[in-house]
Write an enzyme that holds these catalytic residues in place. Structure first.
Site, PDB file in Angstrom:
ATOM      1  N   ASP A 189      40.126  44.094  47.889  1.00 46.87           N
ATOM      2  CA  ASP A 189      38.718  43.715  47.901  1.00 46.87           C
ATOM      3  C   ASP A 189      37.923  44.677  48.786  1.00 46.87           C
ATOM      4  O   ASP A 189      38.108  44.697  50.011  1.00 46.87           O
ATOM      5  CB  ASP A 189      38.618  42.292  48.451  1.00 46.87           C
ATOM      6  CG  ASP A 189      37.246  41.707  48.225  1.00 46.87           C
ATOM      7  OD1 ASP A 189      36.298  42.494  48.006  1.00 46.87           O
ATOM      8  OD2 ASP A 189      37.124  40.481  48.271  1.00 46.87           O
TER       9      ASP A 189
ATOM     10  N   CYS B 114      31.140  43.211  43.195  1.00 46.26           N
ATOM     11  CA  CYS B 114      31.808  44.480  43.540  1.00 46.26           C
ATOM     12  C   CYS B 114      32.759  44.922  42.434  1.00 46.26           C
ATOM     13  O   CYS B 114      32.409  45.746  41.590  1.00 46.26           O
ATOM     14  CB  CYS B 114      32.570  44.371  44.858  1.00 46.26           C
ATOM     15  SG  CYS B 114      31.526  44.053  46.302  1.00 46.26           S
ATOM     16  N   ARG B 115      33.990  44.400  42.443  1.00 48.42           N
ATOM     17  CA  ARG B 115      35.033  44.964  41.581  1.00 48.42           C
ATOM     18  C   ARG B 115      34.812  44.741  40.094  1.00 48.42           C
ATOM     19  O   ARG B 115      34.939  45.685  39.302  1.00 48.42           O
ATOM     20  CB  ARG B 115      36.412  44.411  41.990  1.00 48.42           C
ATOM     21  CG  ARG B 115      36.882  44.924  43.313  1.00 48.42           C
ATOM     22  CD  ARG B 115      38.024  44.095  43.853  1.00 48.42           C
ATOM     23  NE  ARG B 115      37.577  42.755  44.223  1.00 48.42           N
ATOM     24  CZ  ARG B 115      38.349  41.813  44.694  1.00 48.42           C
ATOM     25  NH1 ARG B 115      39.647  42.034  44.821  1.00 48.42           N
ATOM     26  NH2 ARG B 115      37.864  40.642  45.037  1.00 48.42           N
ATOM     27  N   SER B 116      34.508  43.498  39.684  1.00 46.97           N
ATOM     28  CA  SER B 116      34.437  43.289  38.221  1.00 46.97           C
ATOM     29  C   SER B 116      33.216  43.957  37.589  1.00 46.97           C
ATOM     30  O   SER B 116      33.337  44.490  36.478  1.00 46.97           O
ATOM     31  CB  SER B 116      34.567  41.808  37.836  1.00 46.97           C
ATOM     32  OG  SER B 116      33.525  41.036  38.368  1.00 46.97           O
TER      33      SER B 116
ATOM     34  N   ASN C 278      31.799  38.748  41.559  1.00 45.00           N
ATOM     35  CA  ASN C 278      31.101  39.453  40.468  1.00 45.00           C
ATOM     36  C   ASN C 278      29.952  40.321  40.995  1.00 45.00           C
ATOM     37  O   ASN C 278      28.947  40.513  40.320  1.00 45.00           O
ATOM     38  CB  ASN C 278      30.601  38.486  39.373  1.00 45.00           C
ATOM     39  CG  ASN C 278      30.175  39.173  38.072  1.00 45.00           C
ATOM     40  OD1 ASN C 278      29.232  38.726  37.413  1.00 45.00           O
ATOM     41  ND2 ASN C 278      30.816  40.240  37.694  1.00 45.00           N
TER      42      ASN C 278
ATOM     43  N   CYS D 289      36.445  39.069  38.970  1.00 46.71           N
ATOM     44  CA  CYS D 289      36.836  39.125  40.385  1.00 46.71           C
ATOM     45  C   CYS D 289      36.322  37.858  41.061  1.00 46.71           C
ATOM     46  O   CYS D 289      36.080  36.855  40.374  1.00 46.71           O
ATOM     47  CB  CYS D 289      36.324  40.402  41.058  1.00 46.71           C
ATOM     48  SG  CYS D 289      34.518  40.538  41.136  1.00 46.71           S
TER      49      CYS D 289
HETATM   50  P1  4NP Z   1      34.092  40.967  44.547  1.00 46.55           P
HETATM   51  O1  4NP Z   1      33.818  41.122  46.123  1.00 46.55           O
HETATM   52  O2  4NP Z   1      34.953  39.734  44.361  1.00 46.55           O
HETATM   53  O3  4NP Z   1      34.817  42.227  44.223  1.00 46.55           O
HETATM   54  O4  4NP Z   1      32.733  40.848  43.898  1.00 46.55           O
HETATM   55  C1  4NP Z   1      33.390  40.099  46.975  1.00 46.55           C
HETATM   56  C2  4NP Z   1      32.072  39.737  47.019  1.00 46.55           C
HETATM   57  C3  4NP Z   1      31.648  38.771  47.912  1.00 46.55           C
HETATM   58  C4  4NP Z   1      32.572  38.181  48.760  1.00 46.55           C
HETATM   59  C5  4NP Z   1      33.893  38.539  48.707  1.00 46.55           C
HETATM   60  C6  4NP Z   1      34.311  39.498  47.800  1.00 46.55           C
HETATM   61  N1  4NP Z   1      32.154  37.216  49.703  1.00 46.55           N
HETATM   62  O5  4NP Z   1      32.988  36.736  50.486  1.00 46.55           O
HETATM   63  O6  4NP Z   1      30.974  36.852  49.732  1.00 46.55           O
END
Ligand code: 4NP
Length: 152
Positions: free
Chosen positions: A123, A13-15, A11, A8
């Protein structure tokens, strides 16, 4: 042995949710020994950070621990290391295609492209709906494993 890397943006949340949901699912299916599973981000923004608390809490609600996981950025060497690189969104597929010179080995997919309703996994950093994220990832992981078992 199949090596699977979930990807993702951050790294956190989703992945990582996908990594630990997959580990739980292969354990339930008694095929843990057939897989190496990990996760990475397209960005280095969160490098070294633990899983974001609401994502960790959603996993815990399903009895899944992600203790010890720290965010890491996808690197070019991951492309050779893994057999399947499963992204949460088309934007991650596009980013990784750039990093890998157009995915010459055809390893990069969007997770929900294995399901009957292909779409991006929104997201949860923005939607705040971690239970929906969990459900969508679980659906994708099950569909991916089902597609592998049809291959054999
Ligand atoms: P992920 O979520 O890609 O699912 O880990 C996010 C984590 C951090 C951010 C965006 C999405 N951010 O903008 O910091």
């Amino acid at each position: 042995m199949k090596k699977v890397l979930f990807v993702c943006l951050g790294n956190i949340c989703r992945s990582p949710m996908a990594e630990f949901i997959m580990k739980d699912e292969i354990s339930k299916r008694n095929c843990k020994a057939n897989f190496v599973v990990a996760s990475a981000g397209t960005s280095d923004e969160e490098e070294g950070n633990p899983v974001y608390p609401p994502a960790r809490e959603e996993l815990a609600r399903h009895g899944i621990s992600c203790a010890g996981k720290r965010a890491k950025k996808f690197t070019y060497s991951d492309y050779a290391e893994y057999d399947y690189i499963l992204c949460m969104e088309n934007s991650h597929v596009r980013d990784l295609r750039r990093v890998t010179g157009g995915d010459p080995d055809g390893k990069i997919f969007r997770l929900l492209d294995f399901s009957s309703a292909p779409h991006d996994i929104a997201d949860p950093w923005y939607t705040r709906n971690f239970s929906l994220t969990y459900a969508e990832i679980e659906e994708g992981v099950r569909a991916f494993l089902d597609s592998l078992s049809k291959e054999i």
